[in-house]
Design a protein around this motif. Sequence first.
Motif, mmCIF file in Angstrom:
data_model
loop_
_atom_site.group_PDB
_atom_site.id
_atom_site.type_symbol
_atom_site.label_atom_id
_atom_site.label_comp_id
_atom_site.label_asym_id
_atom_site.label_seq_id
_atom_site.Cartn_x
_atom_site.Cartn_y
_atom_site.Cartn_z
ATOM 1 N N THR A 36 -109.925 37.582 -34.850
ATOM 2 C CA THR A 36 -110.168 38.476 -35.980
ATOM 3 C C THR A 36 -108.886 38.718 -36.778
ATOM 4 O O THR A 36 -108.970 38.986 -37.972
ATOM 5 N N ASN A 37 -107.715 38.637 -36.144
ATOM 6 C CA ASN A 37 -106.461 38.915 -36.861
ATOM 7 C C ASN A 37 -106.282 37.946 -38.042
ATOM 8 O O ASN A 37 -106.190 38.392 -39.185
ATOM 9 N N ALA A 70 -115.647 48.831 -36.728
ATOM 10 C CA ALA A 70 -115.297 47.996 -35.576
ATOM 11 C C ALA A 70 -113.835 47.599 -35.722
ATOM 12 O O ALA A 70 -113.208 47.899 -36.748
ATOM 13 N N GLY A 71 -113.328 46.928 -34.699
ATOM 14 C CA GLY A 71 -111.924 46.529 -34.727
ATOM 15 C C GLY A 71 -111.600 45.655 -35.931
ATOM 16 O O GLY A 71 -110.623 45.895 -36.643
ATOM 17 N N ALA A 72 -112.426 44.647 -36.164
ATOM 18 C CA ALA A 72 -112.154 43.733 -37.268
ATOM 19 C C ALA A 72 -112.217 44.463 -38.605
ATOM 20 O O ALA A 72 -111.438 44.178 -39.523
ATOM 21 N N ALA A 92 -106.727 46.936 -29.566
ATOM 22 C CA ALA A 92 -107.752 46.555 -28.588
ATOM 23 C C ALA A 92 -107.235 46.746 -27.165
ATOM 24 O O ALA A 92 -108.018 46.952 -26.244
ATOM 25 N N HIS A 145 -114.726 51.418 -28.761
ATOM 26 C CA HIS A 145 -115.639 50.829 -27.774
ATOM 27 C C HIS A 145 -114.885 50.153 -26.638
ATOM 28 O O HIS A 145 -115.496 49.525 -25.793
ATOM 29 N N ASP A 176 -102.596 45.924 -33.085
ATOM 30 C CA ASP A 176 -104.006 45.685 -32.764
ATOM 31 C C ASP A 176 -104.287 46.459 -31.484
ATOM 32 O O ASP A 176 -103.853 46.090 -30.398
ATOM 33 N N SER A 188 -110.132 41.570 -22.499
ATOM 34 C CA SER A 188 -109.969 41.992 -23.889
ATOM 35 C C SER A 188 -111.131 42.869 -24.366
ATOM 36 O O SER A 188 -111.187 43.202 -25.539
ATOM 37 N N ASN A 221 -109.950 50.303 -30.941
ATOM 38 C CA ASN A 221 -111.360 50.025 -30.692
ATOM 39 C C ASN A 221 -111.899 51.127 -29.796
ATOM 40 O O ASN A 221 -111.627 51.143 -28.597
ATOM 41 N N HIS A 241 -105.898 37.447 -31.290
ATOM 42 C CA HIS A 241 -107.354 37.410 -31.357
ATOM 43 C C HIS A 241 -107.780 36.814 -32.693
ATOM 44 O O HIS A 241 -107.117 37.032 -33.709
ATOM 45 N N THR A 251 -117.535 42.342 -33.442
ATOM 46 C CA THR A 251 -118.533 43.343 -33.079
ATOM 47 C C THR A 251 -119.432 43.594 -34.295
ATOM 48 O O THR A 251 -118.944 43.749 -35.407
ATOM 49 N N TYR A 273 -121.806 44.108 -23.264
ATOM 50 C CA TYR A 273 -120.973 43.652 -24.382
ATOM 51 C C TYR A 273 -121.736 42.572 -25.146
ATOM 52 O O TYR A 273 -122.847 42.193 -24.797
ATOM 53 N N GLU A 325 -109.012 46.189 -39.001
ATOM 54 C CA GLU A 325 -107.934 45.260 -39.368
ATOM 55 C C GLU A 325 -107.927 45.023 -40.869
ATOM 56 O O GLU A 325 -106.875 45.087 -41.521
#
Lengths: 464, 445
Positions: free
Chosen positions: A155-156, A119-121, A228, A252, A226, A59, A250, A153, B339, B104, A124
């Motif tokens: 964060t969702n 960032a991803g979160a 990711a 990254h 999402d 992930s 993402n 995940h 992150t 990471y 979201e």
Amino acid sequence: MSGLFHCASSPRVERLSEGLARRAPLDLSVLPENDLVRHHVNLSRKNLCVDSSFYPLGSCTMKYSPKAGEAVAAERGFSSAHPWQKPEEVQGVLHVLGELSRDLAALTGMDAMCLYPAAGAHGELCALKTARQYFRLKNDPNRTEVLVPENAHGTNPASAAMAKLQVVVVRMNNRGRVDVEDLRKKLSARTAVLMLTNPNTLGLFETEIDTVAKLVHDAGGLLYYDGANLNAILGRVRPGDMGFDMIHVNLHKTFSIPHGGGGPGAGPIGVKAHLAPFLPGPFLVQESNRWSWTEADSRSIGRFHGAHGNFLNLLKAWVYLHLLGDEGARRVSLAAVLNANYLQEKIKPLLPVPYGAGRCMHEFVASALPLKDETGVSAMDIAKRILDEGMYAPTVYFPLLVKEALMVEPTETERRETLDRFVALMRTIVEEARTHPERLHDAPVRTPVGRVDEVRAARNPVLK
Amino acid sequence: MIPTSSGVGFVPHSDAQLDAMARDIGLARPEDVFSEIPKHLMAAQPPLGRAGLSQDDILRLGMKAAARTRHDRPIFLGGGFYDRFVPPALVEAILRRTDYYSAYTPYQPEASQGLLQGLFEYQRGICALTGLDVSNASLYDGATALAEAVLCLYGASEHTRGAVLVSAAVHPHYRAVLRTYLSDISLDLIEIPYCAEGGNTLPDAVRRARSNGPVIAVVAQNPNFFGVMEDMRGIASAAKDHEAGMVYVFEPTSLSVLASPEETGADIAVAEGQSLGLPLYYGGLALGVFAAREKFLRRLPGRIVGKTLDNQGREAYCLTLQTREQHIRREKATSNICTNHTLCAIYAGAYLRLLGADGLRSVVETSAARMDQFLDGLLPDFAAPRFSSPSLFEVVIRSKRPLDHLPVLPLRSYYPDLQDAYLVSFTERRTTADVMGLLSEISRA
Ligand SMILES: Cc1ncc(COP(=O)(O)O)c(C=O)c1O
């Protein structure tokens, strides 16, 4: 001062009034430059990283980050650009942002991008707020539920809660896909969004995505991707074509920017045209070859970042996409998925892959449960033993659907030889579990420190 | 395309190797790995519509784009992001150190001790600077850190609804981001006007503010967006009268001379950490600093690093108090942060140790000295300070003629009442000659 810059003194500072001035001494445990450099070089050596090691952290898509990105980022015109410089003074910067937006929209099948999320979160939350605003202005404010599959995940649901939306969990079926019957039951006039990653967190493609999309749309909800896990489908399938209305990506992960040991990353979002006016402003616009910022109108959810997002990382993604081109993008997904399937087939005789009957996508989830029952060796023990051989460990204990989970994502930038070395190590580890289990419980022994006592850290917090 | 050792898409396999791997796992062709994807979903056209560039090409293209940034004159732009001296030692030893940047999040502490210790040292530095008990391991940027601070106070209060009092002299973008974050939450955002003459926030104005529900938080920035130093002790005491939490938005170097958040009675302190010597990158190498009093520890957003022992009794570090976090608590987490901005945090921690208290003070003093020179040379015929309260290293001037062509920040789009006003910011990188140059430009405007 040590001559870092030319110093001057100011009576203004010397004569600060009692009420304004600092009283407490400030101890920052100073180190001379030489020792500080040494300190950090030595600290940095106490890490495994992609440039030193195979890093199959599921992930997280720990692919090689092209050094060309670092080289372009070193340009002074980028490093010294001030965020409040006028657009005519930073046309190169804006050009990069504009091109990246266009490319990300093309790759994801979206109509508009927003590059602000860090960032991803963050993406979201930004997308969920955008969705809420869409419903609010459509006079449909009672859509306050976010459906997330049980293997989503963390964060969702956490992002949903930050947007004050209620989380409704949708079950997975025994094939590791969204249970369409359960979804049907949970959809209602309260549904705002279904958040889904496809391939999902088990590394499986949601084969019934057409049905899922139709059900969600028929219920009046929006479909959120999402991103990711975009690496598996890059240049082949576009979330927009699967029926998704919004997405975060993402950078990254799929887009190769280095993760910085935990960040900064970048989590741009993309939306279909009907959602574009609600995105955070200001918007980047191009008129006769000149780029500029224009304020959003009152439909927008408002600002989402103090400046313009993580430009340094957006720049590296721009470099990466120029290096890839279409052929490169397709090569990425092909090798990522082939590497994962190759590894899955080689690992299967050693550890079961509970949902591994068919083809996985960019990753797969093995289980150490039977091995644990037999030998007492856990997924965590296996992870620690892998560290001893100079490789990083797979993601452990996620997704929650698989007991004693080891989530393995090799990425496309690893050679077959590296994958074979990993398989050989896993074979050794499984043998050791039967012959010398204590070796696994005691691992790691060759890392800078041994097994770290995390319980102690939480019981007696020492945080500074 | 001529094959290169990098491989197309940085994929090391040749076509023959891909074929061999596919055959090895019983597939006729490599593309068969996609057999579970419904055919009709496969993209009909190549999405980008272009071929890949060589590395040589992209370096050239990058250089060309970068060359379009104007940097032939010193800038006097600040407003949260500062043109500070960027120590090459830290760029080499941290920002460009692959052992840091290509890792990471330190999920496996045994193989990530360097990152963890670097973050721990950052947390220690931020606690020293703010005087507060705990710091997290970073957030995205100053503006989102402020939003998280207010959400933290909201979560810690027993109230389900209420108000947040924010000084209008807090950075406009911070207020805007906060408004966005609060838009779905039952918290009213009430702006406290700044004093039109002084440019400061009057504690009495905070004290007198009325809201429908309980006041959850009071937010002020020091020095404020206008560069003016605030009476943070007075504002914090007004916050106490409301029984509200106090959030102190600070500029990190200034705390070497200004009262620390702890001394003023603040509960949470947040900052944009870029001014700890990070390169500007168009505001895109930001750092959200977040520190708080001990009582908020279990409600802190984001990662926290703790010191502990390994199984041999040796000192070791790991991520800790994770039961606050999204991967464990999901929708009950204190924040959705996963992150964060680790690399920037480690850098900032090292910057604090490189400069120390004296070095930080020199940054502030030198910046202030340039502002002194500027104000001394400013001719009232052309421009004059807009506010009567003292600034530290940024000042708002009112100009008789437009100065939009100069590298200073016009304020009219943020504050309709400040039509002819500009924020002029100074850093330790500006020289006497730079200041003289700006003065003569202003007189020629
Ligand atoms: C599936 C999935 N969604 C969301 C995220 C959150 O992304 P970020 O860490 O950038 O906030 C991750 C990251 O680990 C992820 O794997």
